[in-house]
Motif scaffolding. Structure first.
Motif, PDB file in Angstrom:
ATOM      1  N   LEU A 187       4.074  18.104  -3.710  1.00 42.57           N
ATOM      2  CA  LEU A 187       3.013  17.823  -2.750  1.00 42.57           C
ATOM      3  C   LEU A 187       1.644  17.831  -3.417  1.00 42.57           C
ATOM      4  O   LEU A 187       0.764  17.033  -3.063  1.00 42.57           O
ATOM      5  CB  LEU A 187       3.062  18.833  -1.602  1.00 42.57           C
ATOM      6  N   TYR A 188       1.451  18.724  -4.397  1.00 42.78           N
ATOM      7  CA  TYR A 188       0.181  18.724  -5.133  1.00 42.78           C
ATOM      8  C   TYR A 188       0.030  17.432  -5.928  1.00 42.78           C
ATOM      9  O   TYR A 188      -1.050  16.829  -5.963  1.00 42.78           O
ATOM     10  CB  TYR A 188       0.093  19.928  -6.072  1.00 42.78           C
ATOM     11  N   ILE A 189       1.108  16.996  -6.561  1.00 38.14           N
ATOM     12  CA  ILE A 189       1.055  15.737  -7.312  1.00 38.14           C
ATOM     13  C   ILE A 189       0.786  14.574  -6.363  1.00 38.14           C
ATOM     14  O   ILE A 189      -0.066  13.714  -6.632  1.00 38.14           O
ATOM     15  CB  ILE A 189       2.366  15.518  -8.094  1.00 38.14           C
ATOM     16  N   LEU A 190       1.491  14.538  -5.213  1.00 35.85           N
ATOM     17  CA  LEU A 190       1.316  13.452  -4.253  1.00 35.85           C
ATOM     18  C   LEU A 190      -0.111  13.411  -3.713  1.00 35.85           C
ATOM     19  O   LEU A 190      -0.732  12.334  -3.648  1.00 35.85           O
ATOM     20  CB  LEU A 190       2.312  13.606  -3.105  1.00 35.85           C
ATOM     21  N   ALA A 191      -0.640  14.574  -3.320  1.00 35.90           N
ATOM     22  CA  ALA A 191      -2.005  14.626  -2.784  1.00 35.90           C
ATOM     23  C   ALA A 191      -3.018  14.163  -3.834  1.00 35.90           C
ATOM     24  O   ALA A 191      -3.957  13.419  -3.520  1.00 35.90           O
ATOM     25  CB  ALA A 191      -2.335  16.048  -2.320  1.00 35.90           C
ATOM     26  N   THR A 192      -2.802  14.584  -5.077  1.00 31.16           N
ATOM     27  CA  THR A 192      -3.744  14.231  -6.137  1.00 31.16           C
ATOM     28  C   THR A 192      -3.700  12.737  -6.440  1.00 31.16           C
ATOM     29  O   THR A 192      -4.745  12.083  -6.536  1.00 31.16           O
ATOM     30  CB  THR A 192      -3.443  15.030  -7.422  1.00 31.16           C
ATOM     31  N   ILE A 193      -2.494  12.167  -6.575  1.00 24.72           N
ATOM     32  CA  ILE A 193      -2.418  10.747  -6.936  1.00 24.72           C
ATOM     33  C   ILE A 193      -2.892   9.857  -5.787  1.00 24.72           C
ATOM     34  O   ILE A 193      -3.508   8.808  -6.027  1.00 24.72           O
ATOM     35  CB  ILE A 193      -1.002  10.337  -7.406  1.00 24.72           C
ATOM     36  N   LEU A 194      -2.652  10.269  -4.545  1.00 26.58           N
ATOM     37  CA  LEU A 194      -3.166   9.490  -3.423  1.00 26.58           C
ATOM     38  C   LEU A 194      -4.691   9.512  -3.413  1.00 26.58           C
ATOM     39  O   LEU A 194      -5.341   8.480  -3.214  1.00 26.58           O
ATOM     40  CB  LEU A 194      -2.619  10.031  -2.095  1.00 26.58           C
ATOM     41  N   GLY A 195      -5.247  10.694  -3.633  1.00 22.40           N
ATOM     42  CA  GLY A 195      -6.702  10.811  -3.677  1.00 22.40           C
ATOM     43  C   GLY A 195      -7.308   9.981  -4.801  1.00 22.40           C
ATOM     44  O   GLY A 195      -8.299   9.270  -4.608  1.00 22.40           O
ATOM     45  N   LEU A 196      -6.689  10.052  -5.986  1.00 17.83           N
ATOM     46  CA  LEU A 196      -7.201   9.297  -7.131  1.00 17.83           C
ATOM     47  C   LEU A 196      -7.057   7.790  -6.914  1.00 17.83           C
ATOM     48  O   LEU A 196      -7.940   7.015  -7.282  1.00 17.83           O
ATOM     49  CB  LEU A 196      -6.471   9.716  -8.404  1.00 17.83           C
ATOM     50  N   ALA A 197      -5.928   7.359  -6.321  1.00 18.90           N
ATOM     51  CA  ALA A 197      -5.728   5.928  -6.081  1.00 18.90           C
ATOM     52  C   ALA A 197      -6.702   5.403  -5.038  1.00 18.90           C
ATOM     53  O   ALA A 197      -7.246   4.299  -5.183  1.00 18.90           O
ATOM     54  CB  ALA A 197      -4.284   5.672  -5.647  1.00 18.90           C
TER      55      ALA A 197
END
Length: 202
Positions: A82-92
């Motif tokens: 979930l941390y990876i998903l939240a981070t990559i969505l935010g960055l994208a």
């Protein structure tokens, strides 16, 4: 299958490691808000750093105090993803990483999720965490904070951006390689265990 063989010490749900994992989960929406709302990148990196420290701490306590549990085996990797998903969505969404990278990482997790119903036919709920899977997660959890810091206008940001992309590419490759190992492991379990077996959980 014994508890020791499955890496489980207790059936208790309310343990210190599980409480730390639950605390980590609470930080996921905060992280996404920091990246997309005020774009407080340094604070977002601090949240990620605290998540990493908590991740190490709950694992250490679980082993030291013999509090490894089935719930912990679910919560710990769930928090990582979930941390990876939240981070990559935010960055994208901020155009700091391409969407193909998001799709590559999400597709890998969907593949892993697709294994769960198959494992349940043999009495398993999860697979033991592989070293390469942890290494891939480690790379990705370092990559995206560095890419986030690399968005700054200062000269040092170039170094952070280069290091971040190096970790991201290595991490994505390891992430998929570990997934293929998990698929092979699941296939071996399905072949060796009779259908409907009441297993102890992988």
């Amino acid at each position: 299958m014994t508890r020791r063989a499955t890496g489980v010490d207790t059936d208790r749900k309310f343990t210190v490691p599980n409480a730390l994992s639950a605390l980590r989960l609470c930080g996921v929406p905060l992280l996404l808000w920091l990246i997309l709302g005020p774009q407080a990148d340094v604070l977002a990196v601090v949240v990620l750093a605290l998540s990493g420290i908590t991740d190490w701490l709950d694992g250490w306590i679980a082993r030291r105090w013999h509090q490894r549990s089935r719930l912990g085996q679910v919560l710990d990797p769930l928090a990582d993803r979930l941390y990876i998903l939240a981070t990559i969505l935010g960055l994208a969404l901020r155009d700091l990483i391409p969407w193909w990278l998001v799709l590559a990482l999400v597709a890998r997790d969907l593949l892993m999720a697709a294994l769960v119903p198959l494992l349940r036919t043999r009495g398993y709920t999860t697979l033991p965490v592989h070293f390469l899977g942890k290494a891939a997660t480690f790379c990705l959890l370092y990559a995206f904070p560095l890419i986030l810091l690399g968005a700054a206008p200062e000269p040092w940001a170039v170094v952070a951006r280069v290091l971040g992309w190096a970790f991201a590419l290595w991490g994505t490759g390891l992430y998929w390689y570990a997934a293929l190992l998990y698929v092979h492991q699941a296939y071996a379990l399905v072949r060796s265990a009779p259908r409907g077996r009441a297993g102890d959980g992988g």
